[in-house]
Design a protein around this motif. Structure first.
Motif, PDB file in Angstrom:
ATOM      1  N   UNK A  16      -1.470  10.421  -3.541  1.00 48.81           N
ATOM      2  CA  UNK A  16      -0.299   9.876  -2.860  1.00 48.81           C
ATOM      3  C   UNK A  16       0.720   9.347  -3.872  1.00 48.81           C
ATOM      4  N   UNK A  17       1.933   9.102  -3.385  1.00 46.77           N
ATOM      5  CA  UNK A  17       2.986   8.527  -4.221  1.00 46.77           C
ATOM      6  C   UNK A  17       3.606   7.313  -3.549  1.00 46.77           C
ATOM      7  N   UNK A  18       3.974   6.358  -4.399  1.00 45.27           N
ATOM      8  CA  UNK A  18       4.813   5.248  -3.963  1.00 45.27           C
ATOM      9  C   UNK A  18       6.145   5.441  -4.671  1.00 45.27           C
TER      10      UNK A  18
ATOM     11  N   UNK B 166      -3.610   5.631  -4.405  1.00 40.74           N
ATOM     12  CA  UNK B 166      -2.782   6.689  -4.981  1.00 40.74           C
ATOM     13  C   UNK B 166      -3.661   7.833  -5.484  1.00 40.74           C
TER      14      UNK B 166
END
Lengths: 347, 347
Positions: free
Chosen positions: B286-288, B281
């Motif tokens: 980044x994203x979850x 991340x």
């Protein structure tokens, strides 16, 4: 090659001690800086002790560097001798990848970090700011606003940009509810910056011991995470959680504090990865994200913002001889809120 | 109260069997629907078997309902007898919370799901679409485009909107690289919809057994996740990963396939929460994230989009008497790609 005084280590198990390092001769695009102060980041401990398994020795840590320009190369027009400048976590990058082109050099495919990293030649180990002088390409030199005192400005170069960048990227501003999880070197900067961006700032910290300090720094609210009622009361409350805590936490519990479409942004890496339940993400379209320092352009923007709002770090100034002791105190969270080395003590 | 034929269960350990349920008398805002087909969602299995621990019996599952209007209340102007309509996962909501006001009733604080849920009176258990008739408030009735055949349209009400909503929310379109992880009921819809949105679609599936099918559905590329080279080759490749797989996976490995600022969106809940490393991340911002069905307005938008692009589900039509067998086959992923019950077999 000019030799300069420094403090560093020859191996993971050895304390920091005096040593000499070489700085390169001034090239046409270089700026030579007489270092005045260097902040102490937790990363310095991880790296000198090889806790991430990628350390190269000898190592002189330090990436929160401020000082004055002493000389510039022939192609340098933006800086001149006497300018107050800073160097952060990066001293070069590939300049060709998409991330570099977008001004996000921190995500570059081949970044040159300020220490424990090779120059672009792939073989010269670069050394950090626990030293008297540094020579850096002008594109990675930052300008420190005149109204900020240099010692307190040093931590802006890492702790400042590391919190400013996600606050901006996730659109902190008036009407937004932002939680800052953890009130240490990063957390106290996030509070100051988020407050200056006019968001409602809530500090989430283990106990209420730091409540007065948090409010002085700009927090609107302070809640203790050791009180289960905190999680009930703040359910679905925040637009953004800036998570500065790198110990293993139950992230799902914190995600439940976000509104629909809210994000929790991780700034630190727990060595033992937490389990993440999917439901808190799915049930309110929340996101768990991460953020890493910031690009050079944004770092300058952050410094200018800090100048405008007269924001700097709360620091404890130490002589270089106290550095090993300072590391131990950082590991006990016994610092308000950043150690800064007075490099005059190294000269 | 009118009694109608249905298929459901009296308890977690019992197979589905015929039973009778009551539907409410038509109220002024109600639409009465003669159900023609009902899709079979994995959720139906979780709920009838009380796998989420919140099941209430007797339970008639089914939330992918299509049929024809037979009667409307006096205040209903948008629908008339004979109209082809659908009912999805929701039959009511509080209508007052921020989520309802934003047209995102799926996140309502007091949603009324189509089954295993109480009506707004807090005591009347609602029942789903494995039945011959249903009565629903007009605000939760969807219009099925005329060019879609009803049986193949049924799964759009859950599998369709569950994949359409995140594709839209995360801005799928020309030039975007979208991975669809898992090629089942949800995955095959994500491929069709993402392809129609003109994104580059890559199917990530355990083996290459389904390669021909994936390409027929609209995939540009298909990669096997049992091949370690897939992860090397697709490192930093995607803008978006639609993760339809609800078994425990190493999410960190998949996140590494995202470009900077990319998102992986979870649509299913692994019963055993995976460990999540923070580095993937942090190192590329980044994203979850997660996503849950969609609101009523967006569900109608999805149906109209499907009408325009002539998109529906690939189905296997079954008589109601085969429902218990169908559940077992779903658990073995032995269906291409959705079972739909022919409700005529229940009349």
């Amino acid at each position: 090659m000019p030799q300069v005084n420094a403090y560093g280590t020859q191996g993971a198990a050895q304390p920091l001690a005096p040593l000499q390092i070489a700085r390169r001769e001034l090239e046409v695009n270089d700026v030579a800086v007489d270092i005045a102060f260097c902040g102490v980041c937790h990363t310095d401990i991880h790296q000198t002790r090889n806790e991430w398994g990628n350390s190269m020795y000898p190592m002189v840590p330090g990436h929160e560097i401020v000082g004055k320009v002493t000389a510039v190369g022939s192609k340098v027009k933006r800086f001149k001798a006497g300018d107050k400048v800073g160097v952060g976590c990066l001293v070069d990058s590939c300049r060709e990848c998409e991330d570099c082109k977008d001004g996000l050099e921190q995500f570059c495919c081949k970044p040159v970090f300020t220490y424990n990293s090779f120059e672009k030649d792939g073989k010269t180990l670069v050394q950090g700011g626990y030293s008297t002088k540094i020579v850096v390409h002008q594109d990675f030199i930052l300008r420190i606003p005149d109204n900020l005192s240099l010692d307190k400005a040093a931590p802006l170069l890492c702790a400042g940009i590391t919190t400013y960048s996600p606050l901006r990227h996730w659109k902190t501003g008036p009407g937004k509810r932002v939680a800052v999880l953890g009130l240490g070197g990063l957390g106290h900067m996030a509070v100051k910056l988020g407050h200056a961006m006019k968001a409602e700032i809530t500090v989430l910290t283990r106990t209420l011991n730091k409540i007065d300090d948090a409010k002085r720094l700009g927090a609107d609210h302070v809640y203790a995470t050791n009180d289960p009622k905190t999680f009930e009361k703040l359910s679905r409350y925040f637009d953004l959680i800036i998570n500065t805590v790198s110990v293993k936490l139950d992230w799902g519990k914190y995600l439940e504090m976000l509104k629909r479409d809210g994000s929790m942004v991780l700034l630190g890496v727990p060595s033992d990865a937490p389990q993440l339940p999917a439901s808190p993400l799915i049930m309110a379209r929340r996101s768990l994200a991460g953020s890493l320092i910031g690009g050079i352009k944004e770092t300058q923007e952050m410094l200018d913002f800090c100048g405008k709002h007269n924001i700097a770090s709360d620091i404890e100034l130490i002589p270089i001889t106290k550095i090993n002791e300072a590391y131990e105190r950082i590991l006990k969270s016994d610092v308000k809120y950043r150690f800064v080395i007075d490099i005059a003590t190294l000269k």
